[in-house]
Scaffold this motif. Structure first.
Motif, PDB file in Angstrom:
ATOM      1  N   PHE A  14       1.068  -1.023   0.113  1.00  0.00           N
ATOM      2  CA  PHE A  14       0.044  -0.103  -0.074  1.00  0.00           C
ATOM      3  C   PHE A  14       1.088   1.272   0.086  1.00  0.00           C
TER       4      PHE A  14
ATOM      5  N   ALA B  36      -8.206   3.052  -3.491  1.00  0.00           N
ATOM      6  CA  ALA B  36      -7.427   1.844  -2.984  1.00  0.00           C
ATOM      7  C   ALA B  36      -7.622   1.393  -1.500  1.00  0.00           C
TER       8      ALA B  36
ATOM      9  N   ASP C  57     -11.101  -0.040  -1.390  1.00  0.00           N
ATOM     10  CA  ASP C  57     -11.161  -1.281  -1.955  1.00  0.00           C
ATOM     11  C   ASP C  57     -10.604  -2.080  -1.114  1.00  0.00           C
TER      12      ASP C  57
ATOM     13  N   ILE D   8      -5.204  -4.320  -4.488  1.00  0.00           N
ATOM     14  CA  ILE D   8      -4.423  -3.276  -4.468  1.00  0.00           C
ATOM     15  C   ILE D   8      -3.751  -2.880  -6.086  1.00  0.00           C
TER      16      ILE D   8
ATOM     17  N   SER E  68      -6.828  -1.709  -8.222  1.00  0.00           N
ATOM     18  CA  SER E  68      -7.216  -0.581  -7.944  1.00  0.00           C
ATOM     19  C   SER E  68      -6.448   0.633  -8.381  1.00  0.00           C
ATOM     20  N   VAL E  69      -5.147   0.417  -8.418  1.00  0.00           N
ATOM     21  CA  VAL E  69      -4.137   1.210  -8.861  1.00  0.00           C
ATOM     22  C   VAL E  69      -4.260   1.367 -10.209  1.00  0.00           C
TER      23      VAL E  69
ATOM     24  N   ASP F  12     -14.247  -1.391  -6.580  1.00  0.00           N
ATOM     25  CA  ASP F  12     -13.671  -0.606  -7.457  1.00  0.00           C
ATOM     26  C   ASP F  12     -14.144   0.212  -8.255  1.00  0.00           C
TER      27      ASP F  12
END
Length: 297
Positions: free
Chosen positions: A149, A173, A176, A203, A206-207, A275
């Motif tokens: 993260f 994120a 999420d 993660i 999401s990114v 997301d």
């Protein structure tokens, strides 16, 4: 592969203010945090801990009895029952059980209450994981999530070098992760090494979707709504396709009795649904405020 139809972005988004767009995902995030807080106060952990993180005992049994009969065969409720595909074998896990006498009693109950699949005994093997080892595994897994993260946050700030777009990625994120964790708490899905891997994958998902949106809006030509529409055509197609794949995996694994894969599939499905909401409501509202009203350096 065809793309999914997305709404008329300018017409639909201009109907709502930035506060209205952000209100729904922030409310869901707040409820998720309340669920995790309540679970922590009630049970000492925000999410049920599997044997990987709580320690415990595992019996491998060979029986013609059904999973429901296995569930009822013990005085201690099993935390997990997983079948071995193609065989009459099951692994039965009891999180937090370490006492040798209790484990022996559970083994005797299996022999007494379950039908053997052959001429041999029901219990094929016993294994245990100590609480201290499980605690070390838990710390390592949580450290992995924290490092991932933080690394994601650093990359977001380095890519866009401005506060609001980077914060939009980090906040999305974070949500999420929190929403599927709250779902795990409600559904009783234990936190294990497998579900931690699913959270790490979230993660990355999401990114990917947030950077796609930010990049289209901030770095490509076209007005805000045109750029948002381009990002949505690609992002929604990718996310919904992944959601369907995870749903099919979860259903198939559940039908075949592979509980770990079923848990991973449903956690990823819920996280990807979150997301979609966070990217195209929360992130869009922050970027629209930044684009039209924010102070940019």
């Amino acid at each position: 592969m065809g793309t999914l139809e997305v709404p008329e972005v300018e017409r639909d988004y201009t109907r709502y203010s930035n506060r209205q767009l952000a209100a729904v995902p922030l409310a869901v995030l707040a409820v998720a945090l309340l669920v995790l807080s309540g679970s922590f106060l009630a049970y000492g952990a925000p999410v049920p801990l599997g044997m990987d993180f709580a320690g415990g005992a595992q019996l491998t049994v060979e029986t013609t009895s059904s999973e429901a009969q296995i569930q009822d065969a013990f005085s201690v409720e099993p935390d997990s029952i997983q079948s071995v595909v193609g065989e009459n074998q099951y692994t039965v896990q009891f999180a937090g059980v370490e006492d040798d006498d209790v484990i022996q009693d559970l083994s005797n109950q299996a022999e007494s209450n379950l039908e053997p699949a052959g001429d041999g005994s029901v219990v094929q093997s016993e294994s245990t994981a100590s609480a201290s080892f499980a605690a070390q595994t838990q710390q390592t897994a949580l450290l992995g999530i924290a490092v991932a993260f933080v690394g994601m946050s650093v990359i977001a700030f380095l890519l866009f070098r401005t506060f609001v777009p980077a914060v939009a990625i980090v906040l999305s994120a974070f949500s999420d992760l929190i929403i599927p964790l709250a779902f795990m708490s409600i559904a009783g899905i234990p936190l294990s090494l497998g579900t931690v891997a699913a959270l790490l994958m979230l993660i990355g998902y999401s990114v990917d979707s947030d950077i796609l949106l930010n990049n289209h809006i901030l770095r490509r030509q076209g007005d805000f709504y045109e750029s948002t529409h381009r990002a949505m055509r690609t992002g929604i197609t990718m996310t919904v396709t992944s959601m369907m794949a995870m749903l099919v995996m979860g259903i198939a694994a559940s039908l075949f009795g592979v509980d770990l894969l079923a848990s991973i599939g449903i956690v990823l499905f819920v996280g990807l649904a979150a997301d979609l909401m966070n990217t195209y409501m929360l992130n869009v509202s922050l970027l629209r405020w930044y684009k039209f009203h924010g102070v940019r350096s």
